[in-house]
Design a protein around this motif. Sequence first.
Motif, PDB file in Angstrom:
ATOM      1  N   ALA A 145       4.039  -9.536  15.666  1.00  0.00           N
ATOM      2  CA  ALA A 145       5.432  -9.144  15.823  1.00  0.00           C
ATOM      3  C   ALA A 145       5.581  -7.647  15.601  1.00  0.00           C
ATOM      4  CB  ALA A 145       6.320  -9.903  14.836  1.00  0.00           C
ATOM      5  N   HIS A 146       6.597  -7.091  16.204  1.00  0.00           N
ATOM      6  CA  HIS A 146       6.925  -5.687  15.981  1.00  0.00           C
ATOM      7  C   HIS A 146       7.252  -5.498  14.500  1.00  0.00           C
ATOM      8  CE1 HIS A 146       9.002  -1.836  16.272  1.00  0.00           C
ATOM      9  NE2 HIS A 146       8.509  -1.707  17.500  1.00  0.00           N
ATOM     10  N   PRO A 147       6.747  -4.432  13.866  1.00  0.00           N
ATOM     11  CA  PRO A 147       6.969  -4.245  12.423  1.00  0.00           C
ATOM     12  C   PRO A 147       8.436  -4.139  12.029  1.00  0.00           C
ATOM     13  CG  PRO A 147       5.244  -2.780  13.211  1.00  0.00           C
ATOM     14  CD  PRO A 147       5.874  -3.386  14.420  1.00  0.00           C
ATOM     15  N   LYS A 148       9.294  -3.729  12.959  1.00  0.00           N
ATOM     16  CA  LYS A 148      10.712  -3.601  12.647  1.00  0.00           C
ATOM     17  C   LYS A 148      11.411  -4.955  12.577  1.00  0.00           C
ATOM     18  CE  LYS A 148      10.820   0.947  12.664  1.00  0.00           C
ATOM     19  NZ  LYS A 148      11.042   1.703  11.405  1.00  0.00           N
TER      20      LYS A 148
ATOM     21  N   HIS B  58       0.813  -1.211   0.000  1.00  0.00           N
ATOM     22  CA  HIS B  58       0.000   0.000   0.000  1.00  0.00           C
ATOM     23  C   HIS B  58       0.851   1.269   0.000  1.00  0.00           C
ATOM     24  CE1 HIS B  58      -2.870  -3.019   1.572  1.00  0.00           C
ATOM     25  NE2 HIS B  58      -3.764  -2.307   0.928  1.00  0.00           N
ATOM     26  N   SER B  59       2.179   1.085  -0.003  1.00  0.00           N
ATOM     27  CA  SER B  59       3.118   2.222  -0.047  1.00  0.00           C
ATOM     28  C   SER B  59       2.820   3.245   1.049  1.00  0.00           C
ATOM     29  CB  SER B  59       3.073   2.901  -1.424  1.00  0.00           C
ATOM     30  OG  SER B  59       3.402   1.990  -2.437  1.00  0.00           O
ATOM     31  N   ARG B  60       2.711   2.774   2.262  1.00  0.00           N
ATOM     32  CA  ARG B  60       2.432   3.690   3.371  1.00  0.00           C
ATOM     33  C   ARG B  60       3.000   3.135   4.673  1.00  0.00           C
ATOM     34  NH1 ARG B  60      -1.837   1.700   6.411  1.00  0.00           N
ATOM     35  NH2 ARG B  60      -3.138   0.113   5.401  1.00  0.00           N
ATOM     36  N   PHE B  61       3.241   4.058   5.602  1.00  0.00           N
ATOM     37  CA  PHE B  61       3.694   3.677   6.930  1.00  0.00           C
ATOM     38  C   PHE B  61       2.481   3.412   7.823  1.00  0.00           C
ATOM     39  CE2 PHE B  61       7.337   5.938   5.236  1.00  0.00           C
ATOM     40  CZ  PHE B  61       8.398   5.155   5.668  1.00  0.00           C
ATOM     41  N   PHE B  62       2.677   2.634   8.860  1.00  0.00           N
ATOM     42  CA  PHE B  62       1.602   2.349   9.811  1.00  0.00           C
ATOM     43  C   PHE B  62       2.209   2.155  11.186  1.00  0.00           C
ATOM     44  CE2 PHE B  62       3.185  -1.776   8.579  1.00  0.00           C
ATOM     45  CZ  PHE B  62       3.101  -2.550   9.725  1.00  0.00           C
ATOM     46  N   TRP B  63       1.364   2.287  12.210  1.00  0.00           N
ATOM     47  CA  TRP B  63       1.788   2.033  13.585  1.00  0.00           C
ATOM     48  C   TRP B  63       0.950   0.888  14.133  1.00  0.00           C
ATOM     49  CZ3 TRP B  63      -0.169   1.891  18.575  1.00  0.00           C
ATOM     50  CH2 TRP B  63       0.783   1.912  19.613  1.00  0.00           C
ATOM     51  N   GLY B  64       1.614  -0.140  14.591  1.00  0.00           N
ATOM     52  CA  GLY B  64       0.893  -1.295  15.105  1.00  0.00           C
ATOM     53  C   GLY B  64       1.790  -2.512  15.136  1.00  0.00           C
ATOM     54  N   PHE B  65       1.279  -3.617  14.615  1.00  0.00           N
ATOM     55  CA  PHE B  65       2.012  -4.873  14.571  1.00  0.00           C
ATOM     56  C   PHE B  65       1.989  -5.417  13.150  1.00  0.00           C
ATOM     57  CE2 PHE B  65       0.293  -4.579  18.870  1.00  0.00           C
ATOM     58  CZ  PHE B  65       1.399  -4.885  19.650  1.00  0.00           C
ATOM     59  N   ARG B  66       2.724  -6.492  12.964  1.00  0.00           N
ATOM     60  CA  ARG B  66       2.589  -7.280  11.742  1.00  0.00           C
ATOM     61  C   ARG B  66       2.110  -8.664  12.153  1.00  0.00           C
ATOM     62  NH1 ARG B  66       3.677  -7.255   6.406  1.00  0.00           N
ATOM     63  NH2 ARG B  66       4.442  -5.118   6.509  1.00  0.00           N
ATOM     64  N   LEU B  67       1.034  -9.107  11.508  1.00  0.00           N
ATOM     65  CA  LEU B  67       0.450 -10.413  11.797  1.00  0.00           C
ATOM     66  C   LEU B  67       1.064 -11.451  10.868  1.00  0.00           C
ATOM     67  CD1 LEU B  67      -1.711 -12.310  13.061  1.00  0.00           C
ATOM     68  CD2 LEU B  67      -3.269 -11.522  11.259  1.00  0.00           C
ATOM     69  N   TYR B  68       1.671 -12.477  11.461  1.00  0.00           N
ATOM     70  CA  TYR B  68       2.254 -13.580  10.695  1.00  0.00           C
ATOM     71  C   TYR B  68       1.356 -14.802  10.823  1.00  0.00           C
ATOM     72  CZ  TYR B  68       6.543 -10.898  10.222  1.00  0.00           C
ATOM     73  OH  TYR B  68       7.461  -9.930   9.901  1.00  0.00           O
ATOM     74  N   LEU B  69       1.149 -15.471   9.706  1.00  0.00           N
ATOM     75  CA  LEU B  69       0.258 -16.621   9.674  1.00  0.00           C
ATOM     76  C   LEU B  69       0.954 -17.800   9.013  1.00  0.00           C
ATOM     77  CD1 LEU B  69      -2.684 -17.622  10.200  1.00  0.00           C
ATOM     78  CD2 LEU B  69      -3.196 -16.937   7.847  1.00  0.00           C
ATOM     79  N   VAL B  70       0.863 -18.958   9.655  1.00  0.00           N
ATOM     80  CA  VAL B  70       1.369 -20.210   9.096  1.00  0.00           C
ATOM     81  C   VAL B  70       0.166 -21.093   8.817  1.00  0.00           C
ATOM     82  CG1 VAL B  70       2.834 -22.232   9.481  1.00  0.00           C
ATOM     83  CG2 VAL B  70       3.502 -20.009  10.422  1.00  0.00           C
ATOM     84  N   THR B  71       0.070 -21.618   7.589  1.00  0.00           N
ATOM     85  CA  THR B  71      -1.080 -22.434   7.213  1.00  0.00           C
ATOM     86  C   THR B  71      -0.629 -23.750   6.587  1.00  0.00           C
ATOM     87  OG1 THR B  71      -1.371 -21.723   4.899  1.00  0.00           O
ATOM     88  CG2 THR B  71      -2.230 -20.265   6.623  1.00  0.00           C
ATOM     89  N   THR B  72      -1.584 -24.650   6.452  1.00  0.00           N
ATOM     90  CA  THR B  72      -1.349 -25.866   5.679  1.00  0.00           C
ATOM     91  C   THR B  72      -1.382 -25.498   4.199  1.00  0.00           C
ATOM     92  OG1 THR B  72      -3.698 -26.402   5.503  1.00  0.00           O
ATOM     93  CG2 THR B  72      -2.522 -27.226   7.447  1.00  0.00           C
ATOM     94  N   ALA B  73      -1.118 -26.468   3.343  1.00  0.00           N
ATOM     95  CA  ALA B  73      -1.122 -26.209   1.903  1.00  0.00           C
ATOM     96  C   ALA B  73      -2.492 -25.758   1.410  1.00  0.00           C
ATOM     97  CB  ALA B  73      -0.681 -27.458   1.144  1.00  0.00           C
ATOM     98  N   GLU B  74      -3.565 -26.186   2.111  1.00  0.00           N
ATOM     99  CA  GLU B  74      -4.910 -25.761   1.719  1.00  0.00           C
ATOM    100  C   GLU B  74      -5.252 -24.361   2.210  1.00  0.00           C
ATOM    101  OE1 GLU B  74      -5.242 -30.278   2.386  1.00  0.00           O
ATOM    102  OE2 GLU B  74      -4.374 -28.569   3.433  1.00  0.00           O
ATOM    103  N   GLY B  75      -4.384 -23.792   3.054  1.00  0.00           N
ATOM    104  CA  GLY B  75      -4.665 -22.472   3.598  1.00  0.00           C
ATOM    105  C   GLY B  75      -5.311 -22.493   4.967  1.00  0.00           C
ATOM    106  N   MET B  76      -5.370 -23.674   5.597  1.00  0.00           N
ATOM    107  CA  MET B  76      -5.952 -23.766   6.936  1.00  0.00           C
ATOM    108  C   MET B  76      -4.953 -23.241   7.957  1.00  0.00           C
ATOM    109  SD  MET B  76      -8.680 -24.696   8.478  1.00  0.00           S
ATOM    110  CE  MET B  76      -9.152 -24.740  10.208  1.00  0.00           C
ATOM    111  N   PRO B  77      -5.324 -22.255   8.782  1.00  0.00           N
ATOM    112  CA  PRO B  77      -4.387 -21.708   9.772  1.00  0.00           C
ATOM    113  C   PRO B  77      -3.877 -22.775  10.730  1.00  0.00           C
ATOM    114  CG  PRO B  77      -6.305 -20.287   9.556  1.00  0.00           C
ATOM    115  CD  PRO B  77      -6.622 -21.548   8.801  1.00  0.00           C
TER     116      PRO B  77
END
Length: 211
Positions: A164-167, A139-158
């Motif tokens: 995590a801290h964005p840095k 989105h070419s923009r800065f934000f304040w908050g977190f970054r959400l990381y997601l690990v899923t199966t091959a079908e996309g099931m979480p």
Amino acid sequence: MTPGLDALLAALYVFSDDHVAPVRRIGDPPKLTDAELLCLAVAQVLLGFHSTRHWIRFAHARLPHLFRSLPQQSGYTKRLNAAGPLISQVIEALARQVPTWHDDLRLIDSTPLPCAASRETVKRSALAGHAGYGYCRSHSRFFWGFRLYLVTTAEGMPVTWCLAHPKLGEREAMTALLERDHRLVRAGYGSWSLPQRSGTTGPQKRRSNGH
């Protein structure tokens, strides 16, 4: 109501009731049981209702014959906000049903999770010291908050996730997440969060009730 939707809700209710331990409460039990709440929450996602208001309106119009009592939007949201451990349990239980649960392949992705839009809000936020500034390339923009990381199966099931801290770099975040438990690679388990307070490193495990 279509038989297919009735069958889906019935299957979700039975699955939730069989796989998720209800929360012990003092006093009278709620009109909507934990299994019914989880059934509604999962169905909302599966049926593509991004708005809670629209989902509750749909449920009251089309699903009253399946539930003894349906909450209003405020009550539903309040119950969901307090049901984090139960939601973690049902997501893990559902993920264990997909064919690739025991495969070596896991898909990883992340997305910004903005928590404040103004400098004044950032100063007053209770997340100060945990959240931080980051840059969203898509989105070419800065934000304040977190970054959400997601690990899923091959079908996309979480399978698991963390905030995590964005840095913190993506490789660092996922390495820390996966190093804590090798079973995440072969048979996903639990949910994690990455603390960002000074003097702490690596992920902390959030165990669901009964785990």
